[in-house]
Design a protein around this motif. Structure first.
Motif, PDB file in Angstrom:
ATOM      1  N   ARG A  91       0.832  -1.205   0.000  1.00 29.90           N
ATOM      2  CA  ARG A  91       0.000   0.000   0.000  1.00 29.90           C
ATOM      3  C   ARG A  91       0.870   1.260   0.000  1.00 29.90           C
ATOM      4  NH1 ARG A  91      -1.951   3.602   3.495  1.00 29.90           N
ATOM      5  NH2 ARG A  91      -4.006   4.482   3.063  1.00 29.90           N
ATOM      6  N   GLU A  92       1.803   1.340   0.948  1.00 35.10           N
ATOM      7  CA  GLU A  92       2.656   2.533   1.049  1.00 35.10           C
ATOM      8  C   GLU A  92       3.506   2.705  -0.209  1.00 35.10           C
ATOM      9  OE1 GLU A  92       2.153   0.349   3.521  1.00 35.10           O
ATOM     10  OE2 GLU A  92       1.021   1.694   4.829  1.00 35.10           O
ATOM     11  N   GLU A  93       3.981   1.579  -0.767  1.00 34.00           N
ATOM     12  CA  GLU A  93       4.842   1.691  -1.939  1.00 34.00           C
ATOM     13  C   GLU A  93       4.065   2.154  -3.166  1.00 34.00           C
ATOM     14  OE1 GLU A  93       6.687  -2.138  -1.896  1.00 34.00           O
ATOM     15  OE2 GLU A  93       8.075  -1.538  -0.322  1.00 34.00           O
ATOM     16  N   LEU A 133       5.104   9.989  -6.754  1.00 33.23           N
ATOM     17  CA  LEU A 133       6.261  10.265  -7.610  1.00 33.23           C
ATOM     18  C   LEU A 133       5.817  10.590  -9.033  1.00 33.23           C
ATOM     19  CD1 LEU A 133       9.319  10.212  -8.296  1.00 33.23           C
ATOM     20  CD2 LEU A 133       9.072   7.750  -8.637  1.00 33.23           C
ATOM     21  N   GLY A 134       4.902   9.774  -9.559  1.00 31.85           N
ATOM     22  CA  GLY A 134       4.415   9.997 -10.922  1.00 31.85           C
ATOM     23  C   GLY A 134       3.767  11.365 -11.081  1.00 31.85           C
ATOM     24  N   LEU A 152       6.333  18.448 -12.997  1.00 29.25           N
ATOM     25  CA  LEU A 152       7.596  19.064 -13.418  1.00 29.25           C
ATOM     26  C   LEU A 152       7.748  19.064 -14.940  1.00 29.25           C
ATOM     27  CD1 LEU A 152      10.123  17.536 -10.856  1.00 29.25           C
ATOM     28  CD2 LEU A 152       9.552  19.956 -11.105  1.00 29.25           C
ATOM     29  N   HIS A 153       7.493  17.903 -15.550  1.00 25.44           N
ATOM     30  CA  HIS A 153       7.778  17.748 -16.984  1.00 25.44           C
ATOM     31  C   HIS A 153       6.525  18.026 -17.799  1.00 25.44           C
ATOM     32  CE1 HIS A 153      11.879  16.157 -16.513  1.00 25.44           C
ATOM     33  NE2 HIS A 153      11.399  15.792 -15.341  1.00 25.44           N
ATOM     34  N   ARG A 154       6.342  19.305 -18.115  1.00 28.19           N
ATOM     35  CA  ARG A 154       5.202  19.747 -18.905  1.00 28.19           C
ATOM     36  C   ARG A 154       5.694  20.587 -20.066  1.00 28.19           C
ATOM     37  NH1 ARG A 154       2.004  22.215 -13.985  1.00 28.19           N
ATOM     38  NH2 ARG A 154       1.167  23.532 -15.608  1.00 28.19           N
ATOM     39  N   PRO A 155       4.916  20.614 -21.149  1.00 30.05           N
ATOM     40  CA  PRO A 155       5.373  21.351 -22.334  1.00 30.05           C
ATOM     41  C   PRO A 155       5.145  22.852 -22.207  1.00 30.05           C
ATOM     42  CG  PRO A 155       3.249  20.362 -22.765  1.00 30.05           C
ATOM     43  CD  PRO A 155       3.638  19.930 -21.375  1.00 30.05           C
ATOM     44  N   GLN A 156       5.976  23.596 -22.896  1.00 29.69           N
ATOM     45  CA  GLN A 156       5.736  25.037 -23.061  1.00 29.69           C
ATOM     46  C   GLN A 156       6.159  25.419 -24.469  1.00 29.69           C
ATOM     47  OE1 GLN A 156       8.199  27.108 -20.259  1.00 29.69           O
ATOM     48  NE2 GLN A 156      10.081  26.719 -21.383  1.00 29.69           N
ATOM     49  N   GLU A 157       5.579  26.474 -24.976  1.00 28.94           N
ATOM     50  CA  GLU A 157       5.972  26.970 -26.288  1.00 28.94           C
ATOM     51  C   GLU A 157       7.414  27.439 -26.209  1.00 28.94           C
ATOM     52  OE1 GLU A 157       3.358  27.647 -28.979  1.00 28.94           O
ATOM     53  OE2 GLU A 157       2.443  26.092 -27.740  1.00 28.94           O
ATOM     54  N   ALA A 158       8.227  26.979 -27.158  1.00 36.58           N
ATOM     55  CA  ALA A 158       9.641  27.336 -27.104  1.00 36.58           C
ATOM     56  C   ALA A 158       9.881  28.738 -27.627  1.00 36.58           C
ATOM     57  CB  ALA A 158      10.461  26.325 -27.894  1.00 36.58           C
ATOM     58  N   ARG A 215       8.072  10.573 -21.925  1.00 30.33           N
ATOM     59  CA  ARG A 215       7.943   9.379 -22.787  1.00 30.33           C
ATOM     60  C   ARG A 215       8.131   8.105 -21.974  1.00 30.33           C
ATOM     61  NH1 ARG A 215      11.273  11.810 -26.726  1.00 30.33           N
ATOM     62  NH2 ARG A 215      12.819  10.215 -26.301  1.00 30.33           N
ATOM     63  N   ALA A 216       9.135   8.119 -21.074  1.00 31.37           N
ATOM     64  CA  ALA A 216       9.387   6.930 -20.243  1.00 31.37           C
ATOM     65  C   ALA A 216       8.168   6.628 -19.371  1.00 31.37           C
ATOM     66  CB  ALA A 216      10.617   7.157 -19.366  1.00 31.37           C
ATOM     67  N   MET A 217       7.550   7.682 -18.819  1.00 30.03           N
ATOM     68  CA  MET A 217       6.359   7.472 -17.989  1.00 30.03           C
ATOM     69  C   MET A 217       5.212   6.933 -18.827  1.00 30.03           C
ATOM     70  SD  MET A 217       6.354  10.693 -15.415  1.00 30.03           S
ATOM     71  CE  MET A 217       4.949  10.014 -14.532  1.00 30.03           C
ATOM     72  N   ALA A 218       5.017   7.506 -20.004  1.00 28.07           N
ATOM     73  CA  ALA A 218       3.917   7.075 -20.873  1.00 28.07           C
ATOM     74  C   ALA A 218       4.117   5.621 -21.300  1.00 28.07           C
ATOM     75  CB  ALA A 218       3.813   8.002 -22.080  1.00 28.07           C
ATOM     76  N   GLU A 219       5.361   5.280 -21.658  1.00 31.66           N
ATOM     77  CA  GLU A 219       5.623   3.908 -22.113  1.00 31.66           C
ATOM     78  C   GLU A 219       5.438   2.897 -20.981  1.00 31.66           C
ATOM     79  OE1 GLU A 219       8.953   5.491 -25.259  1.00 31.66           O
ATOM     80  OE2 GLU A 219       9.554   3.990 -23.783  1.00 31.66           O
TER      81      GLU A 219
END
Ligand SMILES: [Zn+2]
Length: 119
Positions: free
Chosen positions: A62-64, A71-72, A78-84, A111-115
């Motif tokens: 449960r805790e894990e 974490l996810g 943190l990892h979100r897109p923005q217009e460059a 990508r690693a999370m999605a995969e």
């Protein structure tokens, strides 16, 4: 390059969780069957045989799982897109970069999370 001891510790922790989970039995087929046996009180009284590996897994599961879900969510925050910005060859689809790591979107972390999770 010297390895950060925190990285070593995190890797060991992840390997331990992974190994313990892999050794335990899958509950998928059992829970499909058990879900049909829920009584009026909302419970299924069961007798079950648990191996030593199953108990080791269940004691921290449960805790894990909560820790991994947290974490996810934090990684997604943190990892979100923005217009460059800047000049692109196609104004209809401007280049987007990750706010955290500045890689082209979708970044390697996303990508690693999605995969791993999006199956
Ligand atoms: Zn990123």
């Amino acid at each position: 390059m010297k390895t950060d001891p925190r990285e070593t510790r995190l890797r060991e922790r992840l390997e331990t969780i992974r190994a313990r989970s892999a050794k335990s039995s899958s509950w998928r087929s059992s829970t499909q069957y058990l879900s049909r046996l829920v009584n009026k009180g909302g419970f299924v009284p069961i007798k079950t045989r648990l191996s030593r590996e199953d108990i080791a897994f269940l004691s921290g599961a449960r805790e894990e799982v909560i820790a991994f879900a947290d974490l996810g969510v934090r990684l997604l925050d943190l990892h979100r897109p923005q217009e460059a910005g800047g000049i692109t060859s196609d104004p209809g689809s401007p280049i987007r970069r990750c706010r955290a790591c500045m890689s082209r979107w979708p970044c390697p972390t996303f990508r690693a999370m999605a995969e791993t999770l999006d199956q």
